[in-house]
Every structure is written in C-alpha cells, then in structure tokens.
Scaffold this motif. Sequence first.
Motif, PDB file in Angstrom:
ATOM      1  N   PRO B  13       0.820  -1.222   0.000  1.00  0.00           N
ATOM      2  CA  PRO B  13       0.000   0.000   0.000  1.00  0.00           C
ATOM      3  C   PRO B  13       0.853   1.270   0.000  1.00  0.00           C
ATOM      4  O   PRO B  13       1.984   1.272   0.484  1.00  0.00           O
ATOM      5  CB  PRO B  13      -0.806  -0.120   1.296  1.00  0.00           C
ATOM      6  CG  PRO B  13       0.025  -0.980   2.179  1.00  0.00           C
ATOM      7  CD  PRO B  13       0.766  -1.941   1.278  1.00  0.00           C
ATOM      8  N   SER B  15       0.635   3.882   1.820  1.00  0.00           N
ATOM      9  CA  SER B  15       1.019   4.356   3.152  1.00  0.00           C
ATOM     10  C   SER B  15       2.188   3.569   3.725  1.00  0.00           C
ATOM     11  O   SER B  15       2.897   4.069   4.594  1.00  0.00           O
ATOM     12  CB  SER B  15      -0.182   4.271   4.099  1.00  0.00           C
ATOM     13  OG  SER B  15      -0.705   2.948   4.134  1.00  0.00           O
ATOM     14  N   LEU B  16       2.420   2.369   3.233  1.00  0.00           N
ATOM     15  CA  LEU B  16       3.565   1.587   3.705  1.00  0.00           C
ATOM     16  C   LEU B  16       4.837   1.989   2.970  1.00  0.00           C
ATOM     17  O   LEU B  16       5.872   2.241   3.605  1.00  0.00           O
ATOM     18  CB  LEU B  16       3.290   0.088   3.527  1.00  0.00           C
ATOM     19  CG  LEU B  16       4.433  -0.834   3.945  1.00  0.00           C
ATOM     20  CD1 LEU B  16       4.738  -0.695   5.433  1.00  0.00           C
ATOM     21  CD2 LEU B  16       4.111  -2.292   3.603  1.00  0.00           C
ATOM     22  N   ARG B  51       6.818  -3.331  10.460  1.00  0.00           N
ATOM     23  CA  ARG B  51       5.610  -2.569  10.160  1.00  0.00           C
ATOM     24  C   ARG B  51       4.420  -3.503   9.871  1.00  0.00           C
ATOM     25  O   ARG B  51       3.272  -3.097   9.996  1.00  0.00           O
ATOM     26  CB  ARG B  51       5.821  -1.630   8.978  1.00  0.00           C
ATOM     27  CG  ARG B  51       6.949  -0.630   9.176  1.00  0.00           C
ATOM     28  CD  ARG B  51       6.525   0.581  10.023  1.00  0.00           C
ATOM     29  NE  ARG B  51       6.176   0.275  11.405  1.00  0.00           N
ATOM     30  CZ  ARG B  51       7.045   0.153  12.395  1.00  0.00           C
ATOM     31  NH1 ARG B  51       8.319   0.339  12.183  1.00  0.00           N
ATOM     32  NH2 ARG B  51       6.652  -0.140  13.621  1.00  0.00           N
ATOM     33  N   ASP B  54       3.269  -8.171  14.112  1.00  0.00           N
ATOM     34  CA  ASP B  54       3.205  -7.850  15.529  1.00  0.00           C
ATOM     35  C   ASP B  54       3.688  -9.049  16.343  1.00  0.00           C
ATOM     36  O   ASP B  54       4.076 -10.089  15.793  1.00  0.00           O
ATOM     37  CB  ASP B  54       1.761  -7.482  15.896  1.00  0.00           C
ATOM     38  CG  ASP B  54       1.707  -6.396  16.960  1.00  0.00           C
ATOM     39  OD1 ASP B  54       2.654  -6.307  17.756  1.00  0.00           O
ATOM     40  OD2 ASP B  54       0.723  -5.646  16.981  1.00  0.00           O
ATOM     41  N   ARG B  60      -0.285  -7.643  11.678  1.00  0.00           N
ATOM     42  CA  ARG B  60      -0.877  -6.608  12.522  1.00  0.00           C
ATOM     43  C   ARG B  60      -2.399  -6.560  12.346  1.00  0.00           C
ATOM     44  O   ARG B  60      -2.915  -6.789  11.251  1.00  0.00           O
ATOM     45  CB  ARG B  60      -0.266  -5.240  12.212  1.00  0.00           C
ATOM     46  CG  ARG B  60       1.175  -5.121  12.660  1.00  0.00           C
ATOM     47  CD  ARG B  60       1.668  -3.694  12.631  1.00  0.00           C
ATOM     48  NE  ARG B  60       3.053  -3.630  13.064  1.00  0.00           N
ATOM     49  CZ  ARG B  60       3.448  -3.623  14.350  1.00  0.00           C
ATOM     50  NH1 ARG B  60       2.541  -3.669  15.313  1.00  0.00           N
ATOM     51  NH2 ARG B  60       4.725  -3.573  14.671  1.00  0.00           N
ATOM     52  N   THR B  61      -3.068  -6.205  13.427  1.00  0.00           N
ATOM     53  CA  THR B  61      -4.524  -6.327  13.511  1.00  0.00           C
ATOM     54  C   THR B  61      -5.250  -5.599  12.388  1.00  0.00           C
ATOM     55  O   THR B  61      -6.227  -6.115  11.848  1.00  0.00           O
ATOM     56  CB  THR B  61      -5.003  -5.775  14.868  1.00  0.00           C
ATOM     57  OG1 THR B  61      -4.333  -6.495  15.904  1.00  0.00           O
ATOM     58  CG2 THR B  61      -6.505  -5.928  15.025  1.00  0.00           C
ATOM     59  N   HIS B  62      -4.771  -4.411  12.045  1.00  0.00           N
ATOM     60  CA  HIS B  62      -5.502  -3.599  11.070  1.00  0.00           C
ATOM     61  C   HIS B  62      -4.903  -3.665   9.665  1.00  0.00           C
ATOM     62  O   HIS B  62      -5.056  -2.756   8.863  1.00  0.00           O
ATOM     63  CB  HIS B  62      -5.594  -2.148  11.555  1.00  0.00           C
ATOM     64  CG  HIS B  62      -6.394  -2.019  12.814  1.00  0.00           C
ATOM     65  ND1 HIS B  62      -7.733  -2.321  12.866  1.00  0.00           N
ATOM     66  CD2 HIS B  62      -6.040  -1.668  14.074  1.00  0.00           C
ATOM     67  CE1 HIS B  62      -8.175  -2.144  14.105  1.00  0.00           C
ATOM     68  NE2 HIS B  62      -7.176  -1.749  14.859  1.00  0.00           N
ATOM     69  N   LEU B  63      -4.170  -4.750   9.415  1.00  0.00           N
ATOM     70  CA  LEU B  63      -3.684  -5.032   8.065  1.00  0.00           C
ATOM     71  C   LEU B  63      -4.283  -6.354   7.601  1.00  0.00           C
ATOM     72  O   LEU B  63      -4.496  -7.270   8.409  1.00  0.00           O
ATOM     73  CB  LEU B  63      -2.156  -5.153   8.045  1.00  0.00           C
ATOM     74  CG  LEU B  63      -1.350  -3.886   8.304  1.00  0.00           C
ATOM     75  CD1 LEU B  63       0.140  -4.227   8.335  1.00  0.00           C
ATOM     76  CD2 LEU B  63      -1.628  -2.836   7.243  1.00  0.00           C
ATOM     77  N   PRO B  88      -4.288  -2.136   4.023  1.00  0.00           N
ATOM     78  CA  PRO B  88      -4.691  -1.628   5.345  1.00  0.00           C
ATOM     79  C   PRO B  88      -6.209  -1.658   5.494  1.00  0.00           C
ATOM     80  O   PRO B  88      -6.948  -1.425   4.526  1.00  0.00           O
ATOM     81  CB  PRO B  88      -4.184  -0.184   5.340  1.00  0.00           C
ATOM     82  CG  PRO B  88      -3.257  -0.078   4.178  1.00  0.00           C
ATOM     83  CD  PRO B  88      -3.691  -1.104   3.180  1.00  0.00           C
ATOM     84  N   SER B  91     -10.016   2.239   8.375  1.00  0.00           N
ATOM     85  CA  SER B  91     -10.267   2.701   9.742  1.00  0.00           C
ATOM     86  C   SER B  91      -9.587   4.038   9.905  1.00  0.00           C
ATOM     87  O   SER B  91      -8.879   4.500   9.015  1.00  0.00           O
ATOM     88  CB  SER B  91      -9.723   1.686  10.759  1.00  0.00           C
ATOM     89  OG  SER B  91      -8.337   1.504  10.576  1.00  0.00           O
TER      90      SER B  91
END
Lengths: 357, 93
Positions: B13, B15-16, B51, B54, B60-63, B88, B91
């Motif tokens: 993405p 943002s990454l 990134r 986790d 990670r939870t929101h990916l 992502p 959210s």
Amino acid sequence: MATRHALLLGTRKGAFVLDGDGDRRSWSLRGPMCDGWPIHDVTREASTGAILAGGGSPWYGPAVWRSDDLGRTWTHSSEGLTYGDGGPNVVTVWNVTPAHGVVYAGVEPAGLFRSGDGGRTWEHVEGLTNHPTRPEWQPGAGGLCLHSIVPHREDPDRMWVAASAVGAFETRDGGRTWATRNRGVRAEFHPDRYPEFGQCVHKLVMAADGGEHLYQQNHCGVYRSVDGGLQWEEVTNGLPSDFGFPMASHPRDPQTAWTIPLNGGDRGRYMPDASAAVWRTHDGGDTWIRAGDGLPQQDAYLGVLREAMAVDDRDPVGVYFGTTTGRVYGSTDEGRTWAVLADNLPPIWSVEAAVLD
Amino acid sequence: MTDALPPVVVHLPRSLVALFPGTERRMEARGRTVAEVIDDLDTRVPGLRNRLVDAGPAIRTHLNVFVAGERAGLDSHVSPGDDIHVIPAVSGG
C-alpha cells in the motif's frame, strides 16, 4: 548565527515544528511530519541535535522516528521495541527521553525501553516489567501507558518513571530493580485512598535543583516531593480543581512550576467555567497564581493533555501549551500573559521547546 | 533455501512504501509462506517486517494480507506466481 527557537509538536495527525524568531514573537509552521502518524511526544537529543518522535500507527504499529536534519527527513524504527512473541503487543510510544547517552521510550502497554544507538534498536528494561505489582496494573482512560520518564541529572543509574493508573517508580541501579514512589498520593477511585501503587499520575517532572525535588500533577491533586518521591505532599490548595494533566517546572527556580487545572475527571475535563488559565506557583506549591491574560475567558472548552506544556530556558522563561482543539499558546513572561502562536492544528498531544542550532 | 524459488509478486500500500523512500509498490519476493516472503522483503527493505508483523508473531490487527485473493496469515502457503496484496483496513478518523 542567530539562535533558532522552535516548538516541537506531537499531534494526532503527525509531528510539526513551529519555528520562532529570536524574540519568540513570530512563529512559522512546518509539517505534518512522520507521515501523519499519531505522535505522542517529540523531543530533541541535545548531544546529537537529532529530533526524536514517539508514536504509533493504527496500521503499522509503534515506532520512534528520528530526524538528523531538523525535521526535513525522517527515519523510523521499532527494532526491539517489543515484549517478545509471548507478550502483549506494543501499541504506541508515549514518551521519548534522551539522557546520559541513552534514549528511553515509554510505551503502551506500560513498559520502558532503552536505545544505545539513538533509537535505531531498542532493548526492553525488563526490571520494571518484572516488578511484583505488574500483574495488578490497570489502565487509565488513556490506556495503560508509561508517560513520564525523569532521569536523574547526574546519576545515570537513577530514574523515575510514571504510568497511568499505576503510579511512580524509581530505580537506583540502572533499571534492574524498581521501587514504588507513591506514599502520600491520593487515589480516590481506589478502596484504599493511599495504596502503595495504583495512583493515576498524569505528569511527573523534576524541579530545577534536581536530585530529589519532584512535582506531579495527578488525577487526584498536585504534589511535591523533596526526597525523590519517598514521601509526597499535596499542594492542591489554592487551585480551582485537583484534576489536570500537564505540569512544568522552571529551569532555574526550583520553587516555580506551572499547571493547567481542568474542571474534573468526571466533569468534562475542560478549563474550569470554560475560562482558560494557567496557574503558577513561586513557592513550591504553597500558593498559586492564576493567569488568563491573553487566553479566552469565556466559552473556552479547552483541554490540555499531559505532554502538551513546555518551558524554554530563556530569561524570562517562555511557557507554551497546546490544546486538544489544535491551538498553541505561548508566554514570554513566565506565564503571566499569553498569545496565540498557531491555530487549526490537529489535536495537540505534546509540546517541547528546543533550540535548533 | 528460498533463493531457488520462482518469485511471487507483492503489492504494497501507498502508506507503507511512503515509510521507506525509494520502495516500489510492486515487488517480487521469494518464499514458501507469507512469513518467508515478508522476511525476504525485509532483507531489501530493512524494517518492513516490523511494520507488518506484531507479537505472536501475527500480521498486525488492522492489516490484511491476501494470497491469490484469499485472506492469509503468516503461515499461509504461497505458490510461484501468486499475487500477494497487503491492504490496510479501512479505519481511522
């Protein structure tokens, strides 16, 4: 070259730098930095000149950001910023504090990390997590966060930290072991009003004479200690509320400190009577003076969070704070009169005064 | 050894990649699982794994990671030629 004053701002949508002139009258804004991440704390490492920012992305996790060119470019790292695969996820970084050649990071859920290479890699300070009270630590409304890191000025083995709603701790052996430092601090939300731990410290700061002289703004009052936190004395009397978040101490006068009372933990958490004021003491908290000149005196439903007040080291001292409504106020006369320095920012979470050489 | 494996294509993405200047949104990588693919990417983009992953370890939870259109975890198998999308969650505020 003229001295460049700056305010380093952490907000819900990135870090910003507010560059000031030599008179601290004219300010210009740069940002957002750190790719718009929520940033809880921005500070400057005096030994290197680097700007460090701690925060966490809801998607990409926690990190400490670093800029070696005054905020133009940034790198980030969370290498080692973990409790391990068997531990809880580190959500975000609440505080970044350089001291004695080391950078410390306080995180949520509450714990302490240190970096010996300027924030590129991190090591868990396990001694605090291994404290026997840890299984009983409970979060405050902001989460179970370690938000205050107060290094001793001369002794690198001594340090105080504070977490909500856990209380204050001190180490005297470089972080291997820790002791609670909450005696005399109220916890009105606790069956025992004066427990060993479980207090909701909102901000812990050291007075100018260093060593053993501390102040704290708590969920339940304002306190001072002259023995390194072994015993706290409440100095709330004279303030309009026992609730507030930030606290700042004078860089040279140990008896002068500032706080910004809010109307109460269960009353909306804005300025009392919606009339903005910063309160200061010149006698260690025995008496308090209200200053609202230049601040809105009606319809001001402002909040100021725990990291969002700072002082510079000029004479007279500059005092600064940022609001949850995205406005920065400053005073060049030690908090007597105020002016707006910036507005329309995202909710401000931290303010730090720095000199950019 | 993953070096001999045919590559998969990883779509990252905006943002990454913004966090790692110079990184392309479309990268080839090698691995038998999502975890191995991420490790391979991390050798070329140091810090990328932190990134995405986790404690657990887990994505990670929101990916969300999709392998050939199917939602995947770190242990999910990848086949040569698969497209892997890192997306992502919607959210924020």
